[in-house]
Design a protein around this motif. Sequence first.
Motif, PDB file in Angstrom:
ATOM      1  N   GLU A  51       0.815  -1.219   0.000  1.00 38.90           N
ATOM      2  CA  GLU A  51       0.000   0.000   0.000  1.00 38.90           C
ATOM      3  C   GLU A  51       0.849   1.269   0.000  1.00 38.90           C
ATOM      4  OE1 GLU A  51       0.301  -1.349   4.322  1.00 38.90           O
ATOM      5  OE2 GLU A  51      -0.168  -2.325   2.410  1.00 38.90           O
ATOM      6  N   ASP A  52       1.942   1.278   0.746  1.00 40.19           N
ATOM      7  CA  ASP A  52       2.795   2.471   0.748  1.00 40.19           C
ATOM      8  C   ASP A  52       3.463   2.658  -0.613  1.00 40.19           C
ATOM      9  OD1 ASP A  52       2.098   2.709   3.387  1.00 40.19           O
ATOM     10  OD2 ASP A  52       4.035   2.082   4.189  1.00 40.19           O
ATOM     11  N   THR A  53       3.866   1.558  -1.224  1.00 34.80           N
ATOM     12  CA  THR A  53       4.512   1.626  -2.541  1.00 34.80           C
ATOM     13  C   THR A  53       3.539   2.109  -3.610  1.00 34.80           C
ATOM     14  OG1 THR A  53       5.962  -0.188  -1.867  1.00 34.80           O
ATOM     15  CG2 THR A  53       5.853   0.312  -4.221  1.00 34.80           C
ATOM     16  N   ILE A  54       2.297   1.661  -3.535  1.00 34.61           N
ATOM     17  CA  ILE A  54       1.276   2.116  -4.485  1.00 34.61           C
ATOM     18  C   ILE A  54       1.037   3.615  -4.344  1.00 34.61           C
ATOM     19  CG2 ILE A  54      -1.208   2.003  -4.949  1.00 34.61           C
ATOM     20  CD1 ILE A  54      -0.944  -1.069  -4.445  1.00 34.61           C
ATOM     21  N   CYS A  55       0.963   4.094  -3.115  1.00 36.63           N
ATOM     22  CA  CYS A  55       0.788   5.543  -2.894  1.00 36.63           C
ATOM     23  C   CYS A  55       1.985   6.315  -3.439  1.00 36.63           C
ATOM     24  CB  CYS A  55       0.599   5.807  -1.408  1.00 36.63           C
ATOM     25  SG  CYS A  55       0.282   7.533  -1.003  1.00 36.63           S
ATOM     26  N   ALA A  56       3.184   5.812  -3.191  1.00 42.11           N
ATOM     27  CA  ALA A  56       4.391   6.457  -3.734  1.00 42.11           C
ATOM     28  C   ALA A  56       4.358   6.453  -5.260  1.00 42.11           C
ATOM     29  CB  ALA A  56       5.632   5.735  -3.227  1.00 42.11           C
ATOM     30  N   GLY A  57       3.866   5.360  -5.840  1.00 42.29           N
ATOM     31  CA  GLY A  57       3.739   5.290  -7.294  1.00 42.29           C
ATOM     32  C   GLY A  57       2.748   6.296  -7.838  1.00 42.29           C
ATOM     33  N   ALA A  58       1.674   6.536  -7.105  1.00 40.97           N
ATOM     34  CA  ALA A  58       0.689   7.534  -7.522  1.00 40.97           C
ATOM     35  C   ALA A  58       1.309   8.932  -7.553  1.00 40.97           C
ATOM     36  CB  ALA A  58      -0.509   7.510  -6.574  1.00 40.97           C
ATOM     37  N   ILE A  59       2.081   9.239  -6.524  1.00 45.67           N
ATOM     38  CA  ILE A  59       2.758  10.539  -6.478  1.00 45.67           C
ATOM     39  C   ILE A  59       3.753  10.653  -7.631  1.00 45.67           C
ATOM     40  CG2 ILE A  59       4.324  11.993  -5.116  1.00 45.67           C
ATOM     41  CD1 ILE A  59       3.041  10.652  -2.599  1.00 45.67           C
ATOM     42  N   THR A  60       4.514   9.601  -7.846  1.00 45.58           N
ATOM     43  CA  THR A  60       5.512   9.593  -8.923  1.00 45.58           C
ATOM     44  C   THR A  60       4.865   9.796 -10.281  1.00 45.58           C
ATOM     45  OG1 THR A  60       6.917   8.102  -7.625  1.00 45.58           O
ATOM     46  CG2 THR A  60       7.334   8.212  -9.991  1.00 45.58           C
TER      47      THR A  60
END
Length: 243
Positions: free
Chosen positions: A155-164
Amino acid sequence: MDTRKHIEVCFSPYLFPLHKEEYEIVVVIDVLRATSAICAAFDNGVKAVIPVATIEEARSYQEQGYLVGAERGGQIVEGFDFGNSPYSYMNDDLKDQEVVLSTTNGTKAIDLAKDAETVVIGSLLNLDALCEWLVEQDKNILCLCSGWQNKFNLEDTICAGAITEHLINTGKFKSDEDSSIAAKYLYLSAKDNYMGYLKSSSHRRRLKNLNLNEDIKYCLTPNQSSVIPVLKDGKLVNIKNSK
């Protein structure tokens, strides 16, 4: 000359020492649930959140009369006022208060990043507002995923991917690291159904076993908030109220 700034993803606090010298802004992400709870706190009128890494620090603040939230392993630590459920902060008694928070992963990541030029809180709740603010800063950015006990989580990686993905699409940012590319593609795979995509994720299962499904639904519902919590002098404050 390429004038674009970097936006990169660090999968866990364990890897942070490999990145920390290169970025002016660190976005700390702990979707389930610390950074979501912090956003909820500001949305509900909390004046400041003081993040602490250890239970000992939390007890010290409690002895000084602060309201203190402490969570370990997904559960409230005995003797404290609340844990890291966003719903704990939807309480009129907390308005205009400075509250203290210590969690298994999120506040430890904040502590790890505290020497960066700027530390800002990221979640799915404040995703669009945060991305707009980050674009305005025009600085190199690292998304620090809090993970689970220094391990990778989805979940944290997905959120980081959204920001990226959002920042790269502005044309003002670029990514070179494989971690950032992987995060972006995880986000693109998950964005139409976060709940479904994360159904088998370890932390979602962990929280479900603790009967915390309402917390999960809340934390995985994007753009409920426009707050921008930043770390100033050891306290998280909403940047909109701190200028």
